[in-house]
Design a protein around this motif. Sequence first.
Motif, PDB file in Angstrom:
ATOM      1  N   SER A  85       3.896  23.650  26.150  1.00 53.72           N
ATOM      2  CA  SER A  85       4.841  23.378  27.233  1.00 53.72           C
ATOM      3  C   SER A  85       5.045  24.637  28.064  1.00 53.72           C
ATOM      4  CB  SER A  85       6.183  22.911  26.665  1.00 53.72           C
ATOM      5  OG  SER A  85       6.843  23.983  25.992  1.00 53.72           O
ATOM      6  N   LEU A  87       7.870  25.845  28.792  1.00 52.73           N
ATOM      7  CA  LEU A  87       8.920  26.610  28.110  1.00 52.73           C
ATOM      8  C   LEU A  87       8.335  27.522  27.045  1.00 52.73           C
ATOM      9  CD1 LEU A  87      11.888  27.246  27.581  1.00 52.73           C
ATOM     10  CD2 LEU A  87      11.965  25.256  26.064  1.00 52.73           C
ATOM     11  N   ASP A  88       7.433  26.987  26.229  1.00 54.07           N
ATOM     12  CA  ASP A  88       6.817  27.810  25.185  1.00 54.07           C
ATOM     13  C   ASP A  88       5.923  28.886  25.792  1.00 54.07           C
ATOM     14  OD1 ASP A  88       8.089  26.525  23.126  1.00 54.07           O
ATOM     15  OD2 ASP A  88       6.448  25.118  22.736  1.00 54.07           O
ATOM     16  N   LYS A 101      15.723  27.180  24.826  1.00 52.52           N
ATOM     17  CA  LYS A 101      15.273  25.942  24.192  1.00 52.52           C
ATOM     18  C   LYS A 101      16.483  25.304  23.526  1.00 52.52           C
ATOM     19  CE  LYS A 101      11.203  25.517  22.346  1.00 52.52           C
ATOM     20  NZ  LYS A 101      10.007  25.557  21.465  1.00 52.52           N
ATOM     21  N   CYS A 103      17.626  21.210  23.545  1.00 53.17           N
ATOM     22  CA  CYS A 103      17.244  19.961  22.880  1.00 53.17           C
ATOM     23  C   CYS A 103      15.739  19.833  22.738  1.00 53.17           C
ATOM     24  CB  CYS A 103      17.780  18.787  23.680  1.00 53.17           C
ATOM     25  SG  CYS A 103      17.030  18.630  25.329  1.00 53.17           S
ATOM     26  N   ASN A 104      14.975  20.515  23.570  1.00 52.44           N
ATOM     27  CA  ASN A 104      13.510  20.398  23.614  1.00 52.44           C
ATOM     28  C   ASN A 104      13.070  18.961  23.899  1.00 52.44           C
ATOM     29  OD1 ASN A 104      11.110  21.936  23.554  1.00 52.44           O
ATOM     30  ND2 ASN A 104      10.604  21.192  21.510  1.00 52.44           N
ATOM     31  N   CYS A 111      16.650  24.634  29.752  1.00 49.22           N
ATOM     32  CA  CYS A 111      15.344  25.247  30.034  1.00 49.22           C
ATOM     33  C   CYS A 111      14.936  25.115  31.496  1.00 49.22           C
ATOM     34  CB  CYS A 111      14.277  24.592  29.155  1.00 49.22           C
ATOM     35  SG  CYS A 111      13.966  22.853  29.576  1.00 49.22           S
ATOM     36  N   CYS A 123      10.690  22.312  29.156  1.00 46.36           N
ATOM     37  CA  CYS A 123      10.278  21.835  27.829  1.00 46.36           C
ATOM     38  C   CYS A 123       9.416  20.589  27.923  1.00 46.36           C
ATOM     39  CB  CYS A 123      11.499  21.570  26.943  1.00 46.36           C
ATOM     40  SG  CYS A 123      12.489  20.131  27.445  1.00 46.36           S
TER      41      CYS A 123
END
Length: 216
Positions: A85, A87-88, A101, A103-104, A111, A123
């Motif tokens: 993702s 985000l990651d 992060k 609720c993802n 995010c 995310c």
Amino acid sequence: MPPTELTESEVPPSGDSGGSSTTPTRRTFIATTTAVGSAVVAGGFVAGSGFIDAAAAAADAAPSSRVSLTVNGTRRTVTVDNRTSLLDLLREHFGLTGSKKGCNAGACGACTVLVDGQRVNSCLALTVRLEGAEVTTIEGLADGDRLHPLQQAFIDEDAFQCGYCTPGQIMSGVGCIKEGHTDSPEEIREFMSGNICRCGCYVKIVRAVEQTAGRK
């Protein structure tokens, strides 16, 4: 009377009286199958390391792609697992941990970043779909030591408590202002409703967005 199960001692002997019967008794059947089963299980455990190696090899062979995108004004090119993702990518590959992060699952807004000027739950955004995109995170808002007007407004209005949701709130607020959804506090609340503040600072968040939009 209902039928009863015979014990081994009650099972009639084989008709062959000249030696041991070739028909297995229940005891020998159970003993044999137990031994075979144990051998199979043991063999599985022995081969377990092979299974682990195969799983690791499969993980290493996961499809990956080379992606180029601009993050906070800097062109970045990375090769990532296709499941990564945004985000990651930001947090784990680029060290930009301002985007939180929560609720993802795209439900809390912690995010939130801007992708080509639009608000996005990072995310839920796959990196491989962002070739050539321009991404702005909370780290990219300030101009050196000079805070973005909305960052300053959050301080002026005391629009945060724990601060965990604040980066996403600010990024969403910037997007909300750019989109022109600041004609009233009600409109701001509506278009900021995807960002959750568990501390309940909504009134002050709305005031901060109003201040930045020039309504105060």
